[in-house]
Design a protein around this motif. Structure first.
Motif, PDB file in Angstrom:
ATOM      1  N   ALA A  48      35.696  42.878  53.533  1.00  0.00           N
ATOM      2  CA  ALA A  48      35.189  41.977  52.497  1.00  0.00           C
ATOM      3  C   ALA A  48      35.959  42.182  51.194  1.00  0.00           C
ATOM      4  CB  ALA A  48      33.699  42.222  52.275  1.00  0.00           C
ATOM      5  N   GLY A  49      36.246  43.451  50.868  1.00  0.00           N
ATOM      6  CA  GLY A  49      37.016  43.740  49.666  1.00  0.00           C
ATOM      7  C   GLY A  49      38.408  43.155  49.723  1.00  0.00           C
ATOM      8  N   HIS A  58      33.772  50.707  46.809  1.00  0.00           N
ATOM      9  CA  HIS A  58      32.416  50.187  46.600  1.00  0.00           C
ATOM     10  C   HIS A  58      31.921  49.399  47.812  1.00  0.00           C
ATOM     11  CE1 HIS A  58      28.949  48.326  44.702  1.00  0.00           C
ATOM     12  NE2 HIS A  58      29.417  47.151  45.082  1.00  0.00           N
ATOM     13  N   VAL A  59      32.734  48.457  48.286  1.00  0.00           N
ATOM     14  CA  VAL A  59      32.275  47.615  49.399  1.00  0.00           C
ATOM     15  C   VAL A  59      32.135  48.426  50.677  1.00  0.00           C
ATOM     16  CG1 VAL A  59      33.196  45.476  48.429  1.00  0.00           C
ATOM     17  CG2 VAL A  59      34.647  46.858  49.935  1.00  0.00           C
ATOM     18  N   GLN A  90      32.792  42.225  56.244  1.00  0.00           N
ATOM     19  CA  GLN A  90      31.916  43.307  55.834  1.00  0.00           C
ATOM     20  C   GLN A  90      32.711  44.553  55.480  1.00  0.00           C
ATOM     21  OE1 GLN A  90      28.904  44.292  58.709  1.00  0.00           O
ATOM     22  NE2 GLN A  90      27.877  45.788  57.396  1.00  0.00           N
ATOM     23  N   ALA A  97      28.767  50.365  50.187  1.00  0.00           N
ATOM     24  CA  ALA A  97      27.601  49.469  50.214  1.00  0.00           C
ATOM     25  C   ALA A  97      27.578  48.572  51.444  1.00  0.00           C
ATOM     26  CB  ALA A  97      27.600  48.602  48.956  1.00  0.00           C
ATOM     27  N   GLN A  98      28.654  48.590  52.236  1.00  0.00           N
ATOM     28  CA  GLN A  98      28.790  47.701  53.388  1.00  0.00           C
ATOM     29  C   GLN A  98      28.507  46.244  52.979  1.00  0.00           C
ATOM     30  OE1 GLN A  98      29.943  48.255  56.813  1.00  0.00           O
ATOM     31  NE2 GLN A  98      30.786  49.817  55.437  1.00  0.00           N
ATOM     32  N   THR A  99      29.159  45.845  51.895  1.00  0.00           N
ATOM     33  CA  THR A  99      29.019  44.504  51.337  1.00  0.00           C
ATOM     34  C   THR A  99      29.486  43.456  52.333  1.00  0.00           C
ATOM     35  OG1 THR A  99      29.393  45.390  49.131  1.00  0.00           O
ATOM     36  CG2 THR A  99      29.694  43.014  49.409  1.00  0.00           C
ATOM     37  N   VAL A 100      28.777  42.338  52.396  1.00  0.00           N
ATOM     38  CA  VAL A 100      29.167  41.204  53.233  1.00  0.00           C
ATOM     39  C   VAL A 100      29.598  40.057  52.325  1.00  0.00           C
ATOM     40  CG1 VAL A 100      28.415  39.516  54.952  1.00  0.00           C
ATOM     41  CG2 VAL A 100      27.582  41.883  55.061  1.00  0.00           C
ATOM     42  N   PHE A 101      30.775  39.482  52.593  1.00  0.00           N
ATOM     43  CA  PHE A 101      31.285  38.367  51.797  1.00  0.00           C
ATOM     44  C   PHE A 101      32.065  37.423  52.703  1.00  0.00           C
ATOM     45  CE2 PHE A 101      34.570  36.401  49.075  1.00  0.00           C
ATOM     46  CZ  PHE A 101      33.753  35.806  48.116  1.00  0.00           C
TER      47      PHE A 101
END
Length: 482
Positions: free
Chosen positions: A450-451, A434-435, A446, A438-442
């Protein structure tokens, strides 16, 4: 002189401990073979995603959990000699079965060889992925069913061959087999896979599973020859037997009170059971995550394939550091000898110390920007803390429960660990896919990084949470009397 010789105790209990160590080493070699080959050898052949691998790892874990619910009881019923033979025989067969998954997939899909599997596209590739996952799931289920018997049998043998004050140290020694297995695996398994692939024997990974799986059958032959119950073992003299049975008055009182084995339902009504169960459930997934996902982490974040020298050195260093856990098994004994306190209270004091070290995991990935070696060293420290925690958690069961229930409570303990592993593997595969999509940033990371950081955060605080729950449920030494 002859009288002195006859009173000198033998040390055959340590030979038995060495056998438990080697069984656990083989156990972890078989368990880790997939994690070290899936990313670079198996995934290209079967078109797997992180979710596919997460599903397979999760299936292993849930079967391990279910089997642990019964394996302890089965070991109590069969006895340690026969029970151990059945356990390692089943898991060794399961390990070898992995080698047939590629051939079975070819037959099912109607392709001729591995090259056609690799070259598949579109709907054919999707079918190859789905079918291969199911075949690997079947092999992992057999492996998990057998491996669930290792720790109940080993802990039961430890309770039979060691006095209470030495059990955590003996457990730490055989539990170090997990570390040695994880230490040796990155050096030999990808190397075996690459060697056989270069020889043209399948895609290489198949023979790696076969070679590692055969080690269990060798162990079985030695176990048949060497193991006898302590009371009747001719290799154990009277002096060593007296040392082993120094807790016999307490054990006799407990056995006199029990007169029968505690049922699983009876165990589940006890707060002592839930203390051990929750301590395992909250923390065991940490070890399984690092065991199953660290090779992929090194590949995803730093770009080193599992058969590269750098990846092998990183993994070797990680598990070499976890060998510090041997001292963790000795720490409660030191507390007992210095304070004269009971085993449970001293063990909980040691476990609180071990629970603090994983907090370093909160900065592990950040320090990786400086050098990947810093991240790996911190993961190694977390692993050492886990193994120290785990060795003592197993021994808490033999501290609080009569011998007749030790394998049963250890099986329940293993069930909790398997559920923990199921959840972390099931979630990890989906989270990472998922990350990445979606290229999630946390927290400054990234995508996949991030995951991984999210999972690292959980791993860091799990032990403090586990210790607090255990302390709330069993605040002081409260032995079970059935």
């Amino acid at each position: 002189m002859n009288n002195i010789q006859t009173t000198r105790k033998t040390n055959f209990r340590w030979v038995i401990c060495a056998m438990l160590f080697f069984a656990t080493t083989v156990n972890y070699l078989d368990r880790q073979a997939l994690s070290l080959t899936w990313k670079d050898f198996i995934a290209p052949e079967f078109h797997w995603t992180n979710t596919d691998y997460g599903n397979i790892a999760a299936a292993f874990s849930i079967m391990y959990a279910i089997a642990n619910f019964f394996s302890g009881r089965i070991i109590d019923w069969l006895g340690t000699r026969r029970g151990y033979l059945w356990a390692i025989g089943v898991w060794s067969a399961g390990a070898c079965l992995h080698a047939l998954c590629g051939w079975a997939t070819e037959q099912w899909v109607g392709l001729d060889d591995a090259a056609q599997l690799v070259g598949a596209a579109g709907d054919v590739a999707a079918t190859v992925s789905m079918v291969s996952v199911w075949f690997f799931l079947a092999a992992r289920v057999v492996l998990a069913a057998g491996e669930s018997g290792n720790f109940p049998a080993a802990v039961k043998v430890t309770a039979e061959y060691f006095p209470k004050k030495d059990r955590a140290f003996a457990t730490a020694i055989f539990n170090a087999g997990a570390t040695i297995g994880a230490l040796v695996a990155p050096l030999c398994i990808p190397t075996l896979a690459r060697y056989f692939k270069d020889m043209g024997v399948g895609n290489g990974w198949e023979m790696a599973f076969v070679v590692i799986g055969m080690l269990g059958f060798v162990w079985m032959g030695i176990w048949i020859f060497i193991y006898q119950p302590m009371q009747t073992n001719k290799r154990v003299n009277a002096a060593e037997r007296e040392y082993i049975l120094q807790d016999s008055q307490d054990d006799a009182a407990a056995d006199a009170d029990s007169g029968r084995k505690l049922s699983i339902l009876e165990c589940l009504r006890l707060r002592q059971t839930w203390a051990i169960l929750m301590g395992k459930f909250l923390t065991d997934g940490v070890w399984w995550f690092f065991l199953f996902w660290t090779p992929a982490y090194i590949s995803d974040v730093y770009g080193y394939t599992s058969d590269s020298t750098m990846a092998q050195m990183l993994m070797f260093t990680l598990y070499a550091i976890t060998m510090l856990s041997l001292y963790g098994g000795k720490l409660p004994t030191i507390f007992i000898n210095r304070t004269g306190g009971n085993a449970y209270n001293c063990r909980m004091k040691a476990m609180f110390i071990f629970a603090l070290f994983p907090l370093l995991g909160l900065v592990a990935q950040t320090l990786g920007a400086i050098s990947c070696w810093l991240t790996i060293c911190i993961i190694g420290i977390v692993g050492a803390a886990h193994q120290s925690w785990s060795a003592n958690l197993f021994s808490v069961g033999s501290d609080l429960f009569p011998k007749k229930a030790v394998a049963t409570i250890t099986g329940i303990n293993g069930m909790a660990g398997g559920l923990s592993s199921f959840l972390i593997n099931f979630v990890s595969g989906r989270l990472l896919d998922h990350v990445e999509a979606a290229q999630t940033v946390f927290c400054g990371f990234q995508g996949k990084e991030a995951g991984y950081f999210i999972i690292f955060c959980y791993c860091s605080v799990a032990y403090i949470a586990g210790w607090l729950v255990m302390k709330l449920l069993v605040p002081r030494y409260m032995p079970v009397k059935a």
